[in-house]
Design a protein around this motif. Structure first.
Motif, mmCIF file in Angstrom:
data_model
loop_
_atom_site.group_PDB
_atom_site.id
_atom_site.type_symbol
_atom_site.label_atom_id
_atom_site.label_comp_id
_atom_site.label_asym_id
_atom_site.label_seq_id
_atom_site.Cartn_x
_atom_site.Cartn_y
_atom_site.Cartn_z
ATOM 1 N N UNK A 246 115.545 -22.424 55.925
ATOM 2 C CA UNK A 246 116.383 -22.500 57.135
ATOM 3 C C UNK A 246 117.709 -23.218 56.904
ATOM 4 N N UNK A 247 118.052 -23.553 55.656
ATOM 5 C CA UNK A 247 119.222 -24.396 55.376
ATOM 6 C C UNK A 247 120.007 -23.807 54.218
ATOM 7 N N UNK A 248 121.305 -23.647 54.400
ATOM 8 C CA UNK A 248 122.113 -23.057 53.328
ATOM 9 C C UNK A 248 123.409 -23.833 53.152
ATOM 10 N N UNK A 249 123.581 -24.398 51.981
ATOM 11 C CA UNK A 249 124.836 -25.102 51.703
ATOM 12 C C UNK A 249 125.984 -24.102 51.688
ATOM 13 N N UNK A 250 127.124 -24.529 52.214
ATOM 14 C CA UNK A 250 128.320 -23.684 52.186
ATOM 15 C C UNK A 250 129.246 -24.261 51.114
ATOM 16 N N UNK A 251 129.401 -23.519 49.992
ATOM 17 C CA UNK A 251 130.162 -24.102 48.874
ATOM 18 C C UNK A 251 131.654 -24.216 49.179
ATOM 19 N N UNK A 252 132.310 -25.131 48.486
ATOM 20 C CA UNK A 252 133.768 -25.169 48.503
ATOM 21 C C UNK A 252 134.260 -23.865 47.894
ATOM 22 N N UNK A 253 135.442 -23.405 48.312
ATOM 23 C CA UNK A 253 135.959 -22.173 47.713
ATOM 24 C C UNK A 253 135.943 -22.276 46.180
ATOM 25 N N UNK A 254 135.403 -21.264 45.535
ATOM 26 C CA UNK A 254 135.395 -21.247 44.071
ATOM 27 C C UNK A 254 134.222 -21.976 43.439
ATOM 28 N N UNK A 255 133.409 -22.665 44.240
ATOM 29 C CA UNK A 255 132.256 -23.366 43.658
ATOM 30 C C UNK A 255 130.986 -22.548 43.829
ATOM 31 N N UNK A 256 130.072 -22.707 42.887
ATOM 32 C CA UNK A 256 128.785 -22.037 42.962
ATOM 33 C C UNK A 256 127.715 -23.080 43.257
ATOM 34 N N UNK A 257 126.824 -22.743 44.168
ATOM 35 C CA UNK A 257 125.711 -23.652 44.417
ATOM 36 C C UNK A 257 124.587 -23.272 43.460
ATOM 37 N N UNK A 258 124.326 -24.118 42.484
ATOM 38 C CA UNK A 258 123.220 -23.855 41.564
ATOM 39 C C UNK A 258 122.254 -25.024 41.630
ATOM 40 N N UNK A 259 121.066 -24.790 41.105
ATOM 41 C CA UNK A 259 120.080 -25.867 41.097
ATOM 42 C C UNK A 259 120.618 -27.080 40.326
ATOM 43 N N UNK A 260 121.302 -26.813 39.204
ATOM 44 C CA UNK A 260 121.852 -27.921 38.397
ATOM 45 C C UNK A 260 122.881 -28.704 39.213
ATOM 46 N N UNK A 261 123.758 -27.947 39.897
ATOM 47 C CA UNK A 261 124.795 -28.618 40.694
ATOM 48 C C UNK A 261 124.147 -29.496 41.758
ATOM 49 N N UNK A 262 123.099 -28.972 42.406
ATOM 50 C CA UNK A 262 122.426 -29.736 43.464
ATOM 51 C C UNK A 262 121.752 -30.979 42.886
ATOM 52 N N UNK A 263 121.102 -30.796 41.736
ATOM 53 C CA UNK A 263 120.407 -31.942 41.143
ATOM 54 C C UNK A 263 121.363 -33.039 40.697
ATOM 55 N N UNK A 264 122.645 -32.674 40.523
ATOM 56 C CA UNK A 264 123.629 -33.678 40.128
ATOM 57 C C UNK A 264 124.172 -34.486 41.292
ATOM 58 N N UNK A 265 123.758 -34.164 42.519
ATOM 59 C CA UNK A 265 124.319 -34.834 43.694
ATOM 60 C C UNK A 265 123.507 -36.070 44.066
ATOM 61 N N UNK A 266 124.150 -37.240 44.045
ATOM 62 C CA UNK A 266 123.442 -38.435 44.523
ATOM 63 C C UNK A 266 124.307 -39.250 45.478
ATOM 64 N N UNK A 267 125.512 -38.769 45.771
ATOM 65 C CA UNK A 267 126.341 -39.485 46.747
ATOM 66 C C UNK A 267 127.118 -38.461 47.561
ATOM 67 N N UNK A 268 127.629 -38.916 48.692
ATOM 68 C CA UNK A 268 128.371 -38.003 49.557
ATOM 69 C C UNK A 268 129.659 -37.537 48.875
#
Ligand SMILES: [Zn+2]
Length: 325
Positions: A94-116
């Motif tokens: 039920x939840x979908x990240x909306x990427x910045x223009x030109x960015x791809x949402x990948x599992x690796x990218x998500x796992x790299x996120x630990x701050x806003x």
């Protein structure tokens, strides 16, 4: 989708099992349900009005709610950022990240996120499922979703603790609206139900911090971190302990240092809204730094004139609290 479908999806939320999470969370990561609860409260408040949840702007209020729920359940030593659940919810239907223009949402990218700040380099925000957002906008189905989420993710004790905290946060919001309405002479706060201290504290804090837009009235400092933490606190001019006075005109947003100096009587405000500093700050061996340079400068008040501190209360402060002006 039917409401019941979302109950099922809530029951199947992917949450990392780990013994560092207390029994109240069934020893599983509580981040996702806590963020969803904070979002539902923001929808109830009318602060989130579409299924797109932006993280581009300041997220202080969403973060305040998430943090309050987190603190209610978690040991004091454990902290978190809403960036974790905001990004990891992408794996839920039920939840979908909306990427910045030109960015791809990948599992690796998500796992790299630990701050806003990291999250903001990846996404503009997230879209909630359309049907789920619609259910969240109606009080009745929102209550059912809240119950389903609590039941699915928390122990009986955890549910009780969090239900109480949800109540405190919602009442604090209503109290802050009442205080603002009173300042505009629209309405007297209801006296029938006395608010609990936790509700009152947070309601007063919310209205003061917002109407001063996170800026210290005395020194002008304004710092809000990407995670939504603010440098200012809500100060009472006449102390709450003595006067039980939560009027907006009895408050100022002050940074921690100015708050301390104001309560100690080392700083005050004159009848023309100018900063006063005490001689005691410059007495050796003190080194008051930039604070003494503020003497004579105009304070920075709310945009709305009706919310400025009351001169009578400031005069009381000069009289009874300030020392060595
Ligand atoms: Zn300050």
């Amino acid at each position: 989708m039917e409401l019941e479908d979302y109950y099922r999806q809530f029951a199947q939320l992917k949450r990392a099992p780990n013994r560092i999470f207390p029994e109240t969370t069934r020893h599983k990561a509580p981040h996702k349900p806590l963020l969803l609860l904070a979002i539902m409260e923001m929808i109830a408040r009318g602060e989130i009005t579409s299924r797109f949840i932006s993280i581009a702007d300041e997220i202080t209020e969403l973060n305040d709610l998430f943090s309050a729920y987190w603190r209610a359940l978690m040991p004091i030593t454990q902290t978190s950022s809403i960036a974790f659940p905001f990004s990891r919810l992408h794996s839920e239907p039920f939840w979908e990240l909306v990427p910045l223009p030109g960015r791809q949402i990948s599992r690796e990218a998500i796992n790299g996120v630990s701050s806003v700040s990291q999250l903001r380099q990846l996404a503009l925000g997230a879209n909630l499922d359309e049907d789920l957002f619609r259910y969240m906008t109606y009080a009745e189905s929102r209550t059912k979703l809240t119950d389903a989420l609590l039941r699915a993710c928390l122990s009986d004790q955890g549910q009780t603790i969090l239900m109480a905290e949800l109540g405190v946060q919602h009442q604090a919001f209503r109290y802050s609206l009442e205080l603002e309405a009173k300042a505009h002479k629209i309405k007297e706060p209801s006296t029938e139900v006395p608010y609990a201290d936790a509700v009152r504290d947070q309601g007063f804090r919310r209205v003061i911090v917002n109407c001063y837009d996170h800026r210290c009235a005395l020194c002008g400092v304004r710092i809000v971190t990407p995670d939504g933490h603010t440098a200012v606190e809500a100060a009472h001019i006449k102390p709450w302990s003595q006067f039980k006075d939560d009027d907006v005109q009895n408050g100022m947003a002050l940074c921690r240092l100015c708050h301390w100096a104001f309560d100690e009587g080392l700083m005050s405000v004159d009848g023309d809204y100018r900063v006063l500093t005490s001689r005691q700050m410059t007495a050796a061996p003190n080194a008051a730094g930039f604070l003494i340079t503020l003497a004579g400068r105009p304070i920075i008040g709310p945009k709305d004139q009706a919310l400025w501190p009351d001169l009578g209360r400031l005069s009381w402060h000069r009289h009874y609290v300030a020392v060595g002006l």
